[in-house]
Structures are given as C-alpha cells and as structure tokens.
Design an enzyme around this catalytic site. Structure first.
Site, PDB file in Angstrom:
ATOM      1  N   HIS A 173       0.872  -1.178   0.000  1.00 20.14           N
ATOM      2  CA  HIS A 173       0.000   0.000   0.000  1.00 20.14           C
ATOM      3  C   HIS A 173       0.908   1.228   0.000  1.00 20.14           C
ATOM      4  CE1 HIS A 173      -2.795   2.940   1.824  1.00 20.14           C
ATOM      5  NE2 HIS A 173      -3.778   2.134   1.473  1.00 20.14           N
ATOM      6  N   ASP A 211       3.078  -4.617   7.941  1.00 20.87           N
ATOM      7  CA  ASP A 211       1.847  -3.849   7.818  1.00 20.87           C
ATOM      8  C   ASP A 211       0.688  -4.835   7.947  1.00 20.87           C
ATOM      9  OD1 ASP A 211      -0.463  -2.680   6.872  1.00 20.87           O
ATOM     10  OD2 ASP A 211       0.447  -1.807   5.084  1.00 20.87           O
ATOM     11  N   LYS A 214     -10.398  -0.809  10.567  1.00 17.83           N
ATOM     12  CA  LYS A 214     -10.558  -2.005   9.726  1.00 17.83           C
ATOM     13  C   LYS A 214     -10.875  -3.237  10.577  1.00 17.83           C
ATOM     14  CE  LYS A 214      -7.329  -0.229   6.273  1.00 17.83           C
ATOM     15  NZ  LYS A 214      -8.089   0.280   5.143  1.00 17.83           N
ATOM     16  N   CYS A 224      -4.722   2.415  -3.646  1.00 17.00           N
ATOM     17  CA  CYS A 224      -3.453   2.913  -3.071  1.00 17.00           C
ATOM     18  C   CYS A 224      -2.312   1.932  -3.310  1.00 17.00           C
ATOM     19  CB  CYS A 224      -3.588   3.230  -1.585  1.00 17.00           C
ATOM     20  SG  CYS A 224      -4.658   4.620  -1.277  1.00 17.00           S
TER      21      CYS A 224
END
Ligand code: PMP
Length: 424
Positions: free
Chosen positions: A141, A218, A244, A382
C-alpha cells in the site's frame, strides 16, 4: 501455509452470521432513497477500506462521553483517573490481541499510516546512511512505500522491491537475494489489500533476521481476518488500524518489540511524553507514552478495545473460516463470467477479490453496482505500482467482513451480471 484448518471449517458451520449482523445497525439501512423509491438494501462489500461498527463499539464510545470524559494521565480527579485507567486497559487489550509480551510494547497511533511514519522517523531515519537500502515488496500500500521513499531520498539511500509473480505471490527467492548487508529494514504487508495474498511473515522475518535486519509488518488487512501472534511471527514492528477491525477511525496501533522501543527517538515533541523540561533540555519518559505527545484519542482507544473484545467474542478462527467460505463461494461464481480476470490468485488468500472484466472500466462497473445497493471499491486501492505490474489502471475490489453472507455474495453477482449487460 493454509489459513483454514479442519477446526475452522467446523467453526463455519456453527457461525451464526445473522446474530452478528444484528449487532451492526448500519447494515439495516437502504441507500439511494428518493421520494419515489424506497431505495436499495445496502450490501456492504468494502470492508478492506473500512468496516462497519457494532453497537458494542458505538456504546463504549457513547458511555465514555456520557460518564467519564476527562483528559488522561495528568488529573487527580475521579473522571481523569477513570479515563486514564480505561485508556491503559485498552492498551492491554491491544497487547493481548496480538499476543505482545507486554502492553508497554504497544504505541497508540492514528492508524497504520502514522505507525509506518513513526518507525521511519523515530527509528530508521537516524540509522540510515547514503548507500543503505530499505526493502519493501511490489504489493505494498502507498502507506508502506512513501514514508520509506521520503527517508531514503533525504539520506541518499535506495528503496528496493521484492517482485510478485503472476498469481500475486511474493518471490521468496528474490527476497532472500535482496536482503543484504546494505538492507537496514525489511517492510512488507501481511495481507495484500488488493490481491488478498497472505504472506508468510514467519518465513520472511526469519530470512531478514538471519542477516540481523529488522522487520516491519503492515497488518492493516491481516488483523481483521487472521489471528495475530507477534511473538510467533517474530517481527520487530507490527501495525494496524482500528477502523478495519470494527473500531473507530483515527486510532491504530504500533507494536515495537521490547528492546527496539528503547532505541527510538521521540517522534513528536509535546506534553505527555516528558519527564522533565527546562529551556535548556528535556528528558523523556520511557515506553509507549514517549511516542504519544499531546492529548491522545481517548475515545478512540476505548472504542478500539471494544472492537477487539467484539472480535475475540466472535472468535478469530471462526471469522477466518467464515470469510474463507465467502471467498471461495464468490470466486467460483466470478470465474463463470466471460472476460473475467481475477487479479490475485494465490492459494493462500484472505477475503479480498480484485477483478477486471474485459475492457470495462472498474469505475463504470462500481457505479452500476452502487446503484443496486452494492458497495465495492474501484480504482488502484493505493497500490499504483501493483496496478502497473498487472497492467491494469485499477480493479473492482470486493472485500468481506464477518457480517457478510452468501446472500450478499449472490446479490453482488446478480448486480454484476446486470452491470455487464448494461455496459455491453
Ligand atoms: N496498509 C494497507 C495494506 C491498507 O490496506 C491500508 C488501508 N487501506 C493502509 C495500510 C493504510 O491504513 P490507514 O489509512 O488506516 O492508515
């Protein structure tokens, strides 16, 4: 690595999705209501962008503001002490969720993006010299590309990239070759937000650690779907965003393995992080508070903890299995469509499906789906370099949450057929 075990498949059978759906008030709403139309029942399949919130999270935040709103850490009065206790209890909850050795290894940030930036500035920047390298992957991302790129540019270092194959899997041999004595950090995603690929964090971490290279993972797209155990994964930094994982926006976490936290410089100056200030010199507190300057997002931390409690109550293995069922069920139907190209066909995937159909623009497909009440994401997600890798300007992305059903998948497929007919 297979994310679905036999136990988890049994868990699917018992998964009472309708019970969980009832916890999410927004799922009952209709969209595109007009004076002439009752609108369309919402089918929410954009969980990769953000998840909806259960009443338990909404209530925890409301309760904080109705009963014990106060600034934390500096007050002697009852409300401040209650708020401080709740904020620190939230840190414990996050630590348990990822199985950190201690809550002192958890920094509250604004989200994944800030967590990556924090490591780039508070840890990497002072260690990076001209000629050094930072290794990332082709499926990152932008949040896990741009912060490293900025620091590399400033220091004359180079950003190196592990390639992905046509299925959307990392090239592990290339990763091994790219990890060298010049590499100062290896940063990669646990789960790709575009491809759904689940990376083998343990294997990649072991490869980096064999050369004493620290690892940042991540976890933005992993924490909502998989059980996270940072001690088992072995990584040095791990981060994700609350929004999220069914929690509020504006809050997230950064796990920093014990010793590394002590090596980090303050990220932002301000109140709350100091032990003593004079005009000549400031000394700082130890631990996560050192990186949480200013009044933090107290309601966010409380809502974050409520969301993780909610996920724990549902059960991570059950969530993984339920979403895996939706993934295979929906993928099988998509594969029947003429001109369908699924981008990301790794055997080990989380509940994310990206696709293009023929030459149709993803935006057009997404718009017609939306008119029918089906919320999906369209665009580059992204991950522009990944789009270039697959030679597409963007994709339509369907991403599942714990409250999605096979009926949601059916409604999506029906709406997609209609969209394809209209665009033919
Ligand atoms: N990494 C990944 C893999 C993501 O999917 C996202 C969110 N789309 C981010 C990082 C950034 O998360 P946030 O915007 O919450 O900081």
């Amino acid at each position: 690595m297979n994310v679905t075990t036999e136990n988890e498949i049994t868990a699917t059978a018992a998964f009472d999705v309708m019970r969980y759906r009832a916890d999410f008030p927004i799922l009952g709403r209709h969209v595109h209501i007009t004076s002439k139309s009752p609108g369309r029942q919402l089918v929410y399949l954009d969980n990769g962008a953000t998840t909806q919130k259960p009443q338990q999270v909404i209530d925890a935040i409301t309760h904080y503001y109705s009963h014990y709103n106060a600034n934390i850490h500096r007050g002697v009065h009852a409300l401040s002490q209650e708020a401080s206790a709740a904020y620190e209890a939230a840190r414990e909850t996050v630590a348990h969720f990822v199985n950190a050795a201690s809550a002192q290894e958890i920094i509250f940030t604004r989200g994944t993006t800030e967590s990556v930036n924090l490591v780039a500035h508070a840890w990497l920047r002072s260690r990076l010299n001209a000629g050094d390298e930072v290794l990332i992957t082709a499926m990152e991302h932008h949040s896990n590309i741009v912060p490293w790129q900025l620091v590399c540019e400033e220091k004359g270092a180079t950003l190196k990239v592990v390639p992905v194959n046509d299925n959307g899997e990392l090239d592990y041999e290339a990763a091994a070759a790219l990890l060298t004595s010049r590499t100062k950090l290896f940063a990669f995603t646990h789960v790709s937000n575009t491809l759904g690929t689940v990376n083998d964090v343990q294997r990649l971490t072991a490869m980096a650690h064999a050369q004493h290279i620290p690892v940042l993972v991540d976890g933005a797209q992993a924490a909502p779907h998989l059980r996270i155990n940072v001690q088992e994964l072995g990584c040095d930094f791990y981060c994700f965003s609350a929004h999220k994982t069914y929690g509020p926006t504006g809050i997230g976490m950064l796990y920093v393995r014990g010793e590394l936290m002590r090596e980090m410089q303050p990220y932002q100056g301000g109140g709350g992080i100091i032990s003593h200030v004079t005009f000549e010199k400031t000394t700082f507190v130890e631990g996560p508070l050192r990186f949480e300057a200013g009044t933090p997002n107290i309601e966010g931390a409380i809502g974050f903890a409520a969301a993780l409690d909610y996920m724990n109550a549902v059960g991570l293995p059950a969530i993984t299995a339920h979403e895996h069922d939706l993934l295979t069920y929906t993928t099988a139907q998509l594969e029947q469509i003429e001109g369908m190209r699924i981008i990301g066909t790794a055997p080990c995937k989380a509940g994310v499906i990206s696709f293009v159909v023929g030459n149709l623009h993803p935006y057009d497909v997404g718009t017609i789906l939306d008119q029918q009440g089906v919320a999906v994401r369209t665009g580059h997600h992204c991950t522009q370099p990944l789009m270039q890798r697959f030679g597409v300007p963007g994709t339509v992305r369907v991403s599942f949450g714990l409250y999605n059903t096979r009926s949601d998948a059916d409604q999506f497929i029906t709406a997609l057929h209609k969209a394809l007919k209209m665009l033919a």
